[in-house]
Write an enzyme that holds these catalytic residues in place. Structure first.
Site, PDB file in Angstrom:
ATOM      1  N   GLU A 211      -3.056   7.302  23.545  1.00 29.44           N
ATOM      2  CA  GLU A 211      -4.007   6.805  22.553  1.00 29.44           C
ATOM      3  C   GLU A 211      -4.917   5.717  23.109  1.00 29.44           C
ATOM      4  OE1 GLU A 211      -1.725   5.904  19.058  1.00 29.44           O
ATOM      5  OE2 GLU A 211      -0.903   7.930  18.968  1.00 29.44           O
ATOM      6  N   LYS A 347      -2.091  11.150   7.100  1.00 32.02           N
ATOM      7  CA  LYS A 347      -2.441  12.050   8.200  1.00 32.02           C
ATOM      8  C   LYS A 347      -2.687  13.419   7.588  1.00 32.02           C
ATOM      9  CE  LYS A 347       0.490   9.811  11.678  1.00 32.02           C
ATOM     10  NZ  LYS A 347       1.834   9.841  12.295  1.00 32.02           N
TER      11      LYS A 347
END
EC number: 4.2.1.11
Length: 438
Positions: A211, A347
């Site tokens: 990330e 999400k």
């Protein structure tokens, strides 16, 4: 306006794994969506359909999901002739076609690709940006709210080597005057952190994880927080830049003894050092006294409800449920009833349609929870979540460090939205937990 064509293919995500891309054509043109995928996935989330054929892509192929779009979802949706502006009707139709509780038959990755492509087509037909269409679908008020970017600058846990148990350490520019300034503060702090990490831990400490965060060989959370505090100071933002953590504690929970092993990456970990949830809660409490921590995600394991409720009673910081709730309405309802958390990690691929994602946010808001929209560790150039976070007025987004194009794609999209909206938008800032009420 009818859909004339729906076509899916596989493309690659940021980890080199296949994922589903859906093209949808109407009179307004081509509308495309790509689905992300997670590394540490909660066991209660919607089913991401993978082929399991070990001779290709190590079993991670998505040919079946692609085929499900091309032979079932696409043709049936075209035949039904639904209006692309009516997202609820479309998503309910897709859910019904699948017919299972967690989308195991056709795959949440197949269904979500179609759902998001339909949303883009709906926005185009109305002649408005996607965030405006999402805002209409969610019924959120104006002005628009731009989110605080929670930037994951240091990685541990399952995302990194070293003994550090906690998965993500984020910097939070909530005191910045605007989104663009907050992003600048973050980028400057990130550069300071990178050079400090290299100086202290050697050149390889500047390497980045999935990330975009650095992953030095750090042993404890305190060591990580010290390094970040030093970077914040060097960047000139002491007292202004806050910190958040995603502990991802399900990864190091020993279910049989109901204890947490902070040395879980060491095969010779000593059980006498494992912590009860009360001890772990005390550790968090100490850290929040010492450092400007405003938010902790997944402080306890996904089914350790007792621990969550215990910690909730003692804390006024944001407690974000991710593995605990996996964007699932039934789990969210339970967490609200048990007073286990006060914010939802949203999400879209955990639930599988845009309509259900919007509903999950609304259910959370209704109880005074905050909502943080999140990327996944396996990301793509698709920026839909940037429009979603603005459209539902969530006020907080977590989409990695200011590094790696698949992370920046979302942040850059919010920069564009900020520019486009001008004075018609406000920055969530210090009110990120209650931005929906601003």
């Amino acid at each position: 306006m009818p859909i004339s064509k729906i076509h899916a293919r596989y493309v690659y995500d940021s980890r080199g794994n296949p994922t589903v891309e859906v093209d949808l054509v109407t009179e307004t043109g081509l509308h495309r969506a790509i689905v992300p995928s997670g590394a540490s996935t909660g066991q209660h989330e919607a089913c991401e359909l993978r082929d399991g054929d070990k001779s290709k892509w190590l079993g991670k192929g998505v040919l079946k999901a692609v085929e499900n779009v091309n032979t079932v979802l696409g043709p049936e949706l075209i035949k039904a002739g639904l209006d692309v502006k009516d997202q609820t009707a479309v998503d309910e139709f897709l859910i019904k076609l699948d017919g299972t509780a967690n989308k195991t038959k056709l795959g949440a990755n197949a269904i979500l690709g179609v759902s998001l492509a339909v949303a883009k087509a709906g926005a185009a037909e109305k002649g408005v940006p996607l965030y405006a269409h999402v805002s209409d679908l969610a019924g959120t008020k104006k002005p628009y709210v731009l989110p605080v970017p929670f930037q994951n600058v240091l990685n541990g846990g399952s995302h990194a080597g070293g003994r550090l148990a906690f998965q993500e350490f984020m910097i939070v520019p909530s005191a910045a005057p605007s989104f663009s300034e907050g992003l600048r503060w973050g980028a400057e702090t990130y550069h300071q952190l990178k050079s400090l990490a290299k100086k202290k831990y050697g050149q390889s400490a500047g390497n980045v994880g999935d990330e975009g965060g650095v992953a030095p060989d750090i042993q404890t959370a305190e060591e990580a927080l010290e390094l970040i505090s030093e970077a914040i100071e060097k960047a000139g933002y002491t007292g202004k830049m806050k910190i958040a953590m995603d502990v991802a504690s399900s990864e190091f929970y020993k279910e049989d003894v109901k204890k947490y092993d902070l040395d879980f990456k060491n095969p010779d970990s000593d059980p006498s050092n494992w912590l009860t949830y009360e001890q772990l809660a005390a550790l968090y409490a100490d850290l929040t006294k010492k450092y400007p921590i405003v938010s902790i995600e997944d402080p306890f394991a996904e089914d350790d409800w007792e621990a969550w409720s215990y910690f909730y009673k003692t804390q006024d910081i944001q407690l974000v449920a991710d593995d605990l709730t996996v964007t699932n309405p039934i789990r969210i309802k339970k967490a609200i009833e048990l007073k286990a958390a006060n914010a939802l990690l949203l999400k879209v691929n955990q639930i599988g349609t845009l309509t259900e994602s919007i509903q999950a946010a609304k259910d959370s808001y209704a109880d005074g929870w905050g909502v943080m929209v999140s990327h996944r560790s396996g990301e793509t150039e698709d920026v839909t979540i940037a429009d979603i976070v603005v459209g539902i007025r969530a006020g907080q987004i977590k989409t990695g460090a200011p590094a790696r194009s698949e992370r920046l794609a979302k942040l850059n999209q919010i920069l564009r939205i900020e520019e486009e909206l001008g004075s018609n938008a406000i920055y969530a800032g210090e009110d990120f937990r209650k931005s929906v009420t601003l």
